[in-house]
Structures are given as structure tokens and as C-alpha cells.
Design a protein around this motif. Sequence first.
Motif, PDB file in Angstrom:
ATOM      1  N   MET A  16       0.871  -1.164   0.000  1.00 41.47           N
ATOM      2  CA  MET A  16       0.000   0.000   0.000  1.00 41.47           C
ATOM      3  C   MET A  16       0.915   1.223   0.000  1.00 41.47           C
ATOM      4  N   GLY A  21      -0.492   4.523  -0.311  1.00 39.51           N
ATOM      5  CA  GLY A  21      -1.172   5.737   0.121  1.00 39.51           C
ATOM      6  C   GLY A  21      -2.644   5.517   0.321  1.00 39.51           C
ATOM      7  N   HIS A  22      -3.237   6.353   1.136  1.00 34.51           N
ATOM      8  CA  HIS A  22      -4.694   6.345   1.238  1.00 34.51           C
ATOM      9  C   HIS A  22      -5.158   7.672   1.799  1.00 34.51           C
ATOM     10  N   HIS A  27       2.201   7.451   1.545  1.00 33.04           N
ATOM     11  CA  HIS A  27       3.061   7.099   2.676  1.00 33.04           C
ATOM     12  C   HIS A  27       4.097   6.096   2.173  1.00 33.04           C
TER      13      HIS A  27
HETATM   14 CU   LIG Z   1      -2.308   3.296   3.558  1.00 33.73          CU
END
Ligand SMILES: [Cu+2]
Length: 123
Positions: free
Chosen positions: A61, A63-64, A69
Motif C-alpha cells: 500500500m 497511500g490512502h 506514505h
Molecule cells: Cu495506507
Amino acid sequence: MRSLALPAALALLSLASAAQAHPKLVVASPAPNATVAKPARVALQFSEKLMPKFSGADLMMTGHGGATHPPMKVAATTQVAPDGRTLVVVPKSPLGAGRYSVAWHVVSADTHRVSGNFAFAVK
Ligand SMILES: [Cu+2]
């Protein structure tokens, strides 16, 4: 003899390039740069049969919530499907909304190693 030599040389050339074919990523699901609803798995189909022992993929992952990140590895299992040429990555828990990257490496039956990566997003 020249008229025979050229076709023979071309035939040899095409044999050589067939023997040196590298596995190529033919199709991925989710597709590179696609935004999808929560996928249960990521599938990468290659042009050649893979050696399962030396082929794999890391799902991260990146980013969100509109922010990026550092890449966080997503717990997942990776297997080669029964067709011998598709890598299937199944996350241990459903993927949340965010941006992801897939870094893959495969070795085909003729021992050629190829790697690559692509990104997708979950909405
Ligand atoms: Cu995330």
C-alpha cells in the motif's frame, strides 16, 4: 548458394529469438493504473510458464485518504495458478481504499528472470 544461405540464416535467427523469449506480463487484474472496487485478488498472467519457486509478487500500500506514505507491505499469499503462467496474489484481508503497487519477479521455464511493477487504486 547465396539464395539458400539467406533464408537459412533468417531461419536460424528466428529460432534463436524464440529460444530467448523472456516472460512478458500479458494481462493484469486489476489493470495497471486502474481504480477498482475491492479486489479479492491480484492476477498477473505471463506469456510463458513460470517456475513457481522463483516467481512471486509483493503487494504494497503506497497511500490512502489522498496522502502517500512509505510503501507498506500487505500480508498476502502468492501462488502460480494451474495454468502455470499466472501469478495470483491473495491478500489476507480485504484491501481498503487506497493506492497500491505490485512488484513482481518471475523466472520462466527457460530460466529467464524478469521483474516489473505497476500501480492500481482501490475505491
Ligand atoms: Cu495506507
